[in-house]
Design an enzyme around this catalytic site. Sequence first.
Site, PDB file in Angstrom:
ATOM      1  CE  LYS A 263      -3.530  -2.425   2.751  1.00 31.73           C
ATOM      2  NZ  LYS A 263      -4.532  -2.190   3.916  1.00 31.73           N
TER       3      LYS A 263
ATOM      4  CE1 TYR B 140      -8.913  -4.400   1.478  1.00 30.73           C
ATOM      5  CE2 TYR B 140      -8.357  -2.144   0.732  1.00 30.73           C
ATOM      6  CZ  TYR B 140      -7.960  -3.281   1.441  1.00 30.73           C
ATOM      7  OH  TYR B 140      -6.814  -3.306   1.793  1.00 30.73           O
TER       8      TYR B 140
ATOM      9  CG  PHE C 163     -13.532   2.059   7.892  1.00 32.21           C
ATOM     10  CD1 PHE C 163     -12.941   1.135   6.999  1.00 32.21           C
ATOM     11  CD2 PHE C 163     -14.216   1.430   8.892  1.00 32.21           C
ATOM     12  CE1 PHE C 163     -12.968  -0.271   7.019  1.00 32.21           C
ATOM     13  CE2 PHE C 163     -14.338   0.101   8.921  1.00 32.21           C
ATOM     14  CZ  PHE C 163     -13.762  -0.555   7.975  1.00 32.21           C
TER      15      PHE C 163
ATOM     16  NE  ARG D 177      -4.534 -12.064   6.696  1.00 33.10           N
ATOM     17  CZ  ARG D 177      -5.436 -11.051   6.395  1.00 33.10           C
ATOM     18  NH1 ARG D 177      -5.749 -10.693   5.269  1.00 33.10           N
ATOM     19  NH2 ARG D 177      -5.751 -10.482   7.509  1.00 33.10           N
TER      20      ARG D 177
ATOM     21  CB  THR E  58      -6.891  -6.095  10.506  1.00 34.20           C
ATOM     22  OG1 THR E  58      -7.175  -7.334   9.873  1.00 34.20           O
ATOM     23  CG2 THR E  58      -7.461  -4.738   9.515  1.00 34.20           C
TER      24      THR E  58
ATOM     25  NE  ARG F 245      -2.004  -5.535   7.922  1.00 34.93           N
ATOM     26  CZ  ARG F 245      -2.775  -5.981   7.344  1.00 34.93           C
ATOM     27  NH1 ARG F 245      -3.646  -6.915   8.285  1.00 34.93           N
ATOM     28  NH2 ARG F 245      -3.536  -5.779   6.150  1.00 34.93           N
TER      29      ARG F 245
ATOM     30  CG  ASN G 121      -3.285  -2.226   7.163  1.00 34.06           C
ATOM     31  OD1 ASN G 121      -3.045  -2.004   6.076  1.00 34.06           O
ATOM     32  ND2 ASN G 121      -4.481  -2.981   7.744  1.00 34.06           N
TER      33      ASN G 121
ATOM     34  CG  HIS H 193      -4.242  -7.053   0.328  1.00 35.88           C
ATOM     35  ND1 HIS H 193      -5.569  -7.143   0.941  1.00 35.88           N
ATOM     36  CD2 HIS H 193      -4.267  -7.852  -0.668  1.00 35.88           C
ATOM     37  CE1 HIS H 193      -6.105  -8.158   0.460  1.00 35.88           C
ATOM     38  NE2 HIS H 193      -5.570  -8.608  -0.711  1.00 35.88           N
TER      39      HIS H 193
HETATM   40  P1  IDP Z   1      -7.099  -7.177   6.365  1.00 37.43           P
HETATM   41  O1  IDP Z   1      -6.519  -6.386   5.365  1.00 37.43           O
HETATM   42  O2  IDP Z   1      -6.170  -7.461   7.663  1.00 37.43           O
HETATM   43  O3  IDP Z   1      -7.544  -8.690   5.320  1.00 37.43           O
HETATM   44  P2  IDP Z   1      -9.879  -6.416   6.234  1.00 37.43           P
HETATM   45  O4  IDP Z   1     -10.983  -6.649   7.251  1.00 37.43           O
HETATM   46  O5  IDP Z   1     -10.097  -7.230   5.059  1.00 37.43           O
HETATM   47  O6  IDP Z   1      -8.446  -6.427   6.903  1.00 37.43           O
HETATM   48  O7  IDP Z   1     -10.077  -4.973   5.802  1.00 37.43           O
HETATM   49  C1  IDP Z   1      -9.481  -4.461   4.571  1.00 37.43           C
HETATM   50  C2  IDP Z   1      -8.900  -3.092   5.129  1.00 37.43           C
HETATM   51  O8  IDP Z   1      -9.700  -2.261   5.606  1.00 37.43           O
HETATM   52  C3  IDP Z   1      -7.802  -3.165   6.180  1.00 37.43           C
HETATM   53  O9  IDP Z   1      -6.439  -3.647   5.754  1.00 37.43           O
HETATM   54  C4  IDP Z   1      -7.632  -1.748   6.521  1.00 37.43           C
HETATM   55  O10 IDP Z   1      -6.726  -0.944   5.768  1.00 37.43           O
HETATM   56  C5  IDP Z   1      -9.176  -1.300   6.592  1.00 37.43           C
HETATM   57  N1  IDP Z   1      -9.984  -1.732   7.739  1.00 37.43           N
HETATM   58  C6  IDP Z   1     -10.509  -2.626   8.069  1.00 37.43           C
HETATM   59  N2  IDP Z   1     -10.904  -2.683   9.402  1.00 37.43           N
HETATM   60  C7  IDP Z   1     -11.224  -1.205   9.761  1.00 37.43           C
HETATM   61  C8  IDP Z   1     -11.342  -0.482  10.827  1.00 37.43           C
HETATM   62  O11 IDP Z   1     -11.962  -0.886  11.691  1.00 37.43           O
HETATM   63  N3  IDP Z   1     -10.987   0.691  10.685  1.00 37.43           N
HETATM   64  C9  IDP Z   1     -10.197   1.340   9.649  1.00 37.43           C
HETATM   65  N4  IDP Z   1      -9.873   0.744   8.826  1.00 37.43           N
HETATM   66  C10 IDP Z   1     -10.166  -0.477   8.676  1.00 37.43           C
HETATM   67 MG    MG Z   2      -8.910  -8.863   4.298  1.00 37.05          MG
END
Ligand code: IDP
Ligand code: MG
Length: 142
Positions: A10, A50, A58, A86, A92, A103, A116, A119
């Site tokens: 990212k 996404y 958000f 992962r 996350t 992260r 973070n 991906h």
């Molecule tokens: P992941 O990246 O660990 O797979 P996902 O739940 O798939 O997590 O969410 C995708 C992306 O959305 C996250 O990497 C993060 O950038 C953002 N995100 C997810 N949950 C939140 C949140 O609660 N607040 C702010 N951003 C979030």
């Molecule tokens: Mg994800």
Amino acid sequence: MKQSTFMIFKPDSIEGNHVQPIIERIFNAGLEISHFKAVIATPELIEQHYAHIADKPFFKAIEDFMVKGPLYIAILTGEDAVNTWRGLMGATNPEAAEQGTIRGDFGYVKNGQVFNMVHGSDSTDNAKREIELWYGKDVTID
Ligand code: IDP
Ligand code: MG
């Protein structure tokens, strides 16, 4: 089992000069990197990628962030690649991610936005879907 997963550097990892140390972690974990390239994503592509968070409050900030500059994308291949990657990434939320994970070490939260760094697909089915989405039909994985 040998498998492939999809990853994105990212913009925060690129701007923060964390690409090289992240690549070192990938190699040290025994994963191979292929199909590495820089892309400028469209909002439509980010919405498809996404889709599971597109209705969250958000999401707009994430979409703006992901289209503002180049992303580096790649396919990682190796033993248990989805879970291996992962595990290297960590949780996350960077504030919950363990030290020693990407992260946990490089990520941060600023003004409520999560930075973070990377991906990674969360399942082999999603790896397949995401590789098709980002590379098109000409790149296929087993
Ligand atoms: P992941 O990246 O660990 O797979 P996902 O739940 O798939 O997590 O969410 C995708 C992306 O959305 C996250 O990497 C993060 O950038 C953002 N995100 C997810 N949950 C939140 C949140 O609660 N607040 C702010 N951003 C979030
Ligand atoms: Mg994800």
